[in-house]
Write an enzyme that holds these catalytic residues in place. Structure first.
Site, mmCIF file in Angstrom:
data_model
loop_
_atom_site.group_PDB
_atom_site.id
_atom_site.type_symbol
_atom_site.label_atom_id
_atom_site.label_comp_id
_atom_site.label_asym_id
_atom_site.label_seq_id
_atom_site.Cartn_x
_atom_site.Cartn_y
_atom_site.Cartn_z
ATOM 1 C CE1 TYR A 1 -4.430 7.940 0.284
ATOM 2 C CE2 TYR A 1 -3.995 8.072 2.647
ATOM 3 C CZ TYR A 1 -4.311 7.324 1.523
ATOM 4 O OH TYR A 1 -4.510 5.973 1.628
ATOM 5 C CG ASP B 1 -1.981 1.060 1.222
ATOM 6 O OD1 ASP B 1 -2.945 1.000 0.435
ATOM 7 O OD2 ASP B 1 -1.826 1.994 2.019
ATOM 8 C CG HIS C 1 -5.553 -2.988 -0.572
ATOM 9 N ND1 HIS C 1 -4.712 -2.614 -1.604
ATOM 10 C CD2 HIS C 1 -5.235 -2.175 0.487
ATOM 11 C CE1 HIS C 1 -3.928 -1.625 -1.204
ATOM 12 N NE2 HIS C 1 -4.230 -1.338 0.053
#
Length: 412
Positions: free
Chosen positions: A313, A186, A378
């Site tokens: 982010y 990730d 995921h």
């Protein structure tokens, strides 16, 4: 849907701030030592600029991986009771890092650095640490900057690729590890790609999970891409909003982690906090995730909050600016890439084609193997723990014998 003018003004104010301009100038002036040089070059954070660190178990505590019910720390699930994990705090790159270790500590043991993603901790690697430690590998799994027991600076601009890679390089220096195997997932995969891009001398080989290398596109900023592809309500775009992390406080954190780790979604529905808050169905945990696992994550995040992880982010466009000197640079490290065919990251527009039609091999010339695991999602290192552990070991052990495998692509 357009963002409110107030949010736009706040964003423009940050982009025009001296803090933002200074960060861009670092890359433009080529001051790579700001992040990668001796740790004293990065000033230590004042004691009042970071939130309290989450408590971590004492050094040498018997800690979490199967259900033997052996002695364990009060904050750590019994499901890891077979493995002894050593916990400590280390000063690195001006911050205090919580590091979990397992396996031998002698200098001759090959070392593996595990790099976690969002919303995770070192704990995501518990199964792989157990597997590799039993085979003679020294396993090192830090909480990244902003997570768990590691310092979380409040400024979003303190979470650039340079800071995070700098943390890991300084950590390896503190542990006297000149070179390691690296395993990322990730956001940890993105960090690991950058580590290999910027400091390939510190990486013996790479195994990355879920997120393929993303070459810098000089014509499109990341947030422009995500807004065009998914709209302003996409979680990556919403995470740019100042104070957005407070929305996590509305959750029962146990329910949040059950949803975040088990629900499969694609497109604009991924990590939609508003929809997740109204989710009313009973969540039945899969066999690979226990109530104790969920309780551990919820306990740590209840102390730290989510701001640190969200700030990664918020640095997407800043990273795009800072990484301009590395446009079209290649990752020159032996690499294996693994992804589940049910992984949301595998279904972003163009990703499959990039992986399977030569793009990834072009940008990562030493790519030796691509594995697509059928039916896997995921959080693959937890969902398919044994399988992923074996894949990692099968790859890195080849370097012990000095044998490099030919490129092959497999679907399991």
């Amino acid at each position: 849907m357009f963002r409110q003018q107030a949010d736009i003004n706040q964003t423009l104010a940050y982009q025009n701030s001296s803090e933002h301009k200074q960060a861009v100038q670092i890359a433009q002036l080529g001051l790579a030592q700001f992040a990668f040089g001796p740790t004293h070059m990065v000033p230590a954070l004042p004691s009042d600029t970071s939130r309290s660190l989450a408590p971590v178990p004492a050094l040498g505590s018997p800690l979490p991986v199967n259900s033997s019910g052996a002695e364990h720390d009060a904050d750590t699930p019994r499901t890891m009771a077979a493995m002894t994990v050593r916990h400590r705090q280390l000063e690195a790159n001006g911050i205090s890092m919580h590091v979990a270790e397992a396996g031998p500590v002698d200098a001759s043991a090959p070392a593996v650095l595990f790099v976690h993603g969002f919303p995770e901790l070192w704990y995501s690697w518990r199964h792989q640490m157990d597997y590799l430690a039993a085979r003679g590998y020294r396993c090192v799994a830090p909480d990244l900057r902003g997570y768990g027991g590691t310092t979380a600076p409040p400024e979003p601009s303190s979470y650039t690729a340079f800071h995070i890679v700098g943390d890991l390089v300084a950590l390896l220096d503190a542990l006297h590890l000149p070179q390691v195997f690296v395993v990322g997932h990730d956001w940890g995969a993105i960090v690991s790609w950058n580590l290999c891009l910027l400091r390939p001398d510190r990486v013996r080989a790479l195994v990355n999970l879920s997120v393929a290398f993303m070459p810098r596109n000089p014509g499109v900023k990341p947030l422009e891409y995500f807004r065009a592809a998914y709209g302003d309500d996409y979680y990556v775009c919403r995470f740019q909003e100042p104070g957005l992390e407070a929305e996590f406080a509305a959750f029962d954190l146990k329910s949040f982690f059950k949803l975040a780790l088990t629900l499969r979604a694609t497109g604009s529905s991924v990590m939609d906090l508003r929809k997740m808050q109204t989710y009313a169905k009973q969540i039945e945990l899969p066999s690979w995730l226990s109530e104790e696992d969920v309780n551990y994550l919820a306990s740590v995040y209840s102390k730290t909050g989510f701001a640190g992880g969200v700030n990664y982010y918020r640095c997407l466009d800043l990273n795009w600016e800072l990484m301009a000197p590395w446009t079209r640079a290649k990752v020159q490290v032996p690499t294996k890439f693994i992804v589940g065919d049910g992984d949301l990251a595998y279904h972003h527009p163009g990703v499959k084609s990039y992986i399977h039609k030569g793009g990834l091999k072009r940008d990562v010339p030493m790519l030796e193997e691509v594995v697509v695991i059928k039916g896997a999602g995921h959080f693959i290192q937890q969902e398919r723990a044994q399988e992923i552990s074996e894949h990692i070991h099968d790859y890195i052990k080849k370097f012990e014998a000095g044998v490099l495998p030919p490129l092959r692509v497999s679907k399991l």
